[in-house]
Scaffold this active site. Structure first.
Site, PDB file in Angstrom:
ATOM      1  CD  GLU A 126      -2.899  -1.149   2.327  1.00 17.15           C
ATOM      2  OE1 GLU A 126      -4.096  -1.367   2.076  1.00 17.15           O
ATOM      3  OE2 GLU A 126      -2.475  -0.913   3.479  1.00 17.15           O
ATOM      4  CG  ASP A 165      -7.621  -5.672   4.554  1.00 16.92           C
ATOM      5  OD1 ASP A 165      -7.102  -5.864   5.667  1.00 16.92           O
ATOM      6  OD2 ASP A 165      -7.817  -4.538   4.083  1.00 16.92           O
ATOM      7  CD  GLU A 182     -10.058  -1.712   7.465  1.00 15.85           C
ATOM      8  OE1 GLU A 182      -9.778  -1.296   6.318  1.00 15.85           O
ATOM      9  OE2 GLU A 182      -9.214  -2.276   8.196  1.00 15.85           O
TER      10      GLU A 182
END
Length: 734
Positions: free
Chosen positions: A323, A397, A425
């Site tokens: 990332e 993820d 998340e």
């Protein structure tokens, strides 16, 4: 009018104090039978509320005084916790002495600090530095409780376990407990930035008030340490994995030292994230190449400096070449090259390097689920002894459901540690009730078939790859400055459950939930049963209304809040939800068999064979591994399209059932926390319906399928849902 108010207030107080009988209460656990005063959740599971009068004498008889052996800050903390527990649960402050002859005492110490403890010859030899023994002994016609360990921190862990026994109303007479952690490193990863913004945080700002440190140590830091020690967490990474090199400067290290000083008595070591490019950014070098001698020398000098300031510094956590973060790949070096260079720097001080395996890059066109395995598995056996590779529970993820990460069991010569995400998340942030214990148990008990059938993910974590090798588990923290710590009352359970699983990866999520509910909410068995039932089904409800049947990553862009299965225009393929579901007229799902990305080949042969066939793939993972037609018959007899709709409806209905169950708890728990949970469940129900309607509207648009009879149409058309813009949702970065 004022007189009326006073009378009504007194009347309400009398009602609150009146006994309440409950036919469903267990005889062995008489009820306090009062509606508790309002609470705000700050006390977490360490509430130490009064024991009911009928049970109090039995506990008081064995907990009438405290005998301490040892004078360390950790023993001080243990005594303070015993006093706090006695005052809260038994209503009195206890005498503290060093006299073993007292009956009815809680005696704490180690064989090195207490002749009496040594004389008992308790089975401490195999318990290491953190294990403990708790045993009742007869003294002068009375029962005393001995809490012993090989070290003071083991004693403190034993004290917390002893207090939990009372909190959960277990008998003390005849108590005989020995326990020790199965994993060495049990650590929270705080994704906290230096400006106090918490990435993917839903509970306020970062706890670390850097501007006031080191001069002011907020008392909340001590309560944070107490909570962690009570569940065996022994490490804290203070800073975000998207690291800032500034934290390594001298003016910041003295602030880190202040936190380390608070945490030390509770057995908690501090760690920092290391930005790989720090030698350039704050060191003045022209390169961060891990094989450059000057770079290695810079990191060694930096490590030496850190350990002079913080002698028990734990080491570094690193996110590299993922990332956009810098890493050894920038210099055509391997992850082992980068990790080993840092490991050499901290090794003389006993430090470790936790190197994250979460990697994917724009230059790699492979299925995102394959990239970590492809990068790391060939490096097996090339990492230093003090490197532990930190692997997420799944290959994508932190999704509501993923198969376990294929690296587990595939690197037999490299220590691997689990990385779970405690903050939600992808599971509705703080407002959706989603107890993650069942998800973690599901992953930990998965059979890797490596090197043989019956070797679970938990086994690979707690079995050292060689004598003395590091073992561990990390959890991305959900903690912030909200008064209730975690953003919601029920999210505290995930913090608690993480500690329990890190202590013992073979723990059972239902037992953990039951303990947490009794300590956090009520001693009423009926209330506890209702709360545990809500928790037990909550994660599956989220899967149903968000990502059923093996779907994944359908959340809206960036903030991951709300549905966005239609998103297909982002620069990188794997940023797009459409990349993961691949829905069209012909069907839905990601083909990861040999005819697709072949990600299945990264698993052991028996699993690859089982999951490679749609007929033998569990239906809850079907669309993760296969692209299947809409009219495929499912085990229920419904078509895939009908089954998908049924799951969406079941998810919404499950939340409604939780609401109804929680409504029944009104008056059984304090009103303030009850009201907050009630409001959050209302939000969850509305958003579950949003997920259901938006997802059905989209998948109907691409499949061309009609809605079966009895299935309600979405409340709005697809364009209405696409127009929703939640760009200011929390936790999205800046």
């Amino acid at each position: 009018m004022r007189l009326l108010f006073v009378v009504m207030t007194l009347f309400a107080a009398l009602i609150a104090a009146a006994p309440r009988t409950d036919a469903r209460s267990l005889p062995s656990s008489p009820q306090t039978a009062t509606i508790p005063a309002n609470e705000d959740g700050y006390d977490l599971w360490l509430r130490y509320r009064p024991v009911d009068p009928a049970s109090r004498p039995a506990y008081a008889a064995a907990f009438a005084s405290i005998v301490r052996h040892g004078n360390s800050p950790t023993i001080d903390a243990a005594v303070a916790e015993l006093q706090r527990g006695a005052l809260g649960m038994l209503g009195r402050e206890l005498q503290v002495s060093e006299e073993d002859a007292l009956g009815g005492a809680v005696i704490i110490g180690t064989p090195a600090t207490s002749r009496f403890v040594a004389s008992l010859k308790l089975p401490l030899a195999g318990l290491g530095a953190e294990g403990f023994a708790i045993r009742s002994v007869a003294m002068h016609g009375r029962v005393s409780i001995v809490i012993a360990a090989n070290s003071d921190i083991g004693v403190l862990y034993g004290v917390f376990r002893f207090l939990q026994q009372i909190q959960t109303r277990q008998k003390l007479n005849g108590i005989d407990i020995t326990d020790s952690p199965k994993l060495q490193v049990r650590i929270l990863n705080h994704w906290d930035n230096l400006d106090r913004y918490v990435e993917r945080g839903y509970a306020g700002q970062s706890l670390w008030d850097w501007q006031k440190l080191p001069g002011y140590k907020d008392p909340r830091y001590t309560d944070y340490a107490r909570a962690n020690a009570s569940i065996g967490i022994n490490g804290v990474v203070l800073t975000n994995v998207n690291a800032n090199a500034e934290i390594l400067k001298p003016e910041w290290l003295v602030k880190v030292r202040a936190l380390a000083e608070v945490f030390r008595p509770y057995g908690i070591r501090v760690y920092l994230t290391a930005r790989f490019s720090a030698p350039i950014e704050i060191g003045g070098l022209k390169t961060a190449d891990p094989l450059d001698p000057a770079v290695a020398a810079w990191w060694k000098a930096k490590a030496d400096e850190i350990y002079r300031v913080i002698p028990d510094f734990g080491g570094f956590l690193v996110k590299a070449n993922s990332e956009g973060q810098p890493g050894p790949g920038d210099y055509k070096r391997s992850h082992a090259d980068g990790a080993n260079m840092l490991a050499d720097a901290v090794a003389p001080h006993g430090g470790i390097v936790m190197w994250r395996a979460f990697v994917y890059s724009a230059e790699n066109a492979e299925d995102r689920a394959k990239q970590a395995y492809a990068d790391f598995q060939p490096l097996d056996g090339t990492f230093r002894d003090n490197v532990i590779v930190q692997v997420k529970n799944g290959a994508i993820d932190f999704q509501p459901r993923e198969p376990f990460h294929p690296l587990f069991g595939a690197m037999p010569r490299t220590p691997l540690m689990m990385e779970f995400q405690i903050t939600k998340e992808y599971l509705g942030f703080a407002t959706h009730l989603a107890y993650l214990g069942p998800m973690w148990e599901e992953v930990l008990q998965s059979d890797t078939f490596r090197p043989r059938e019956g070797v679970t993910v938990a086994d690979t974590l707690d079995t050292p790859v060689r004598p003395g090798a590091v073992t561990g588990m990390a959890g991305v923290a959900n903690i912030g400055t909200d008064r209730n710590w975690s953003g919601s009352q029920f999210d505290q359970a995930n913090w608690y459950a993480f500690g329990r699983f890190a202590w013992d990866p073979d723990s059972k999520s239902d037992a953990i939930a039951r303990d947490w509910a009794r300590m956090t909410w009520s001693d009423d068995p009926a209330t506890v049963g209702a709360i545990v039932a809500m928790m037990g089904g909550s994660r599956e409800a989220v899967v149903d209304y968000m990502t059923p049947l093996g779907l994944a990553h359908l959340m809206a862009t960036g903030h991951h809040y709300g549905p966005g299965p239609w998103v297909a225009n982002l620069a990188r393929p794997e940023w797009n939800p459409a990349y993961y579901h691949r829905a069209g007229k012909d069907g839905i799902g990601f083909d990861r068999t040999k005819t697709g990305s072949d990600a299945l080949s990264q698993y052991a042969d028996p699993l690859a064979k089982r999951w490679g066939n749609p007929e033998t793939t569990p239906e809850n993972l079907l669309l993760w591994f296969h692209h299947v037609p809409w009219d495929r018959k499912m085990t229920s007899g419904r078509t895939l399209w009908e089954e998908l709709l049924a799951h969406y409806d079941r998810g919404v209905a499950s939340v409604a059932a939780m609401q109804a169950r929680w409504e029944e708890q009104k008056g059984r728990v304090d009103h303030r926390r009850w009201s907050e949970v009630s409001d959050f469940l209302a939000i969850q129900h509305a958003e579950a319906k949003w997920w259901r309607d938006a997802s059905i509207a989209y998948f109907q648009s691409v499949s061309g399928r009609p809605l079966p009879a009895g299935v309600a149409a979405p409340e709005h058309d697809l364009d209405w849902y696409k127009a929703i813009d939640s760009k200011y949702a929390p936790g999205n970065g800046k």
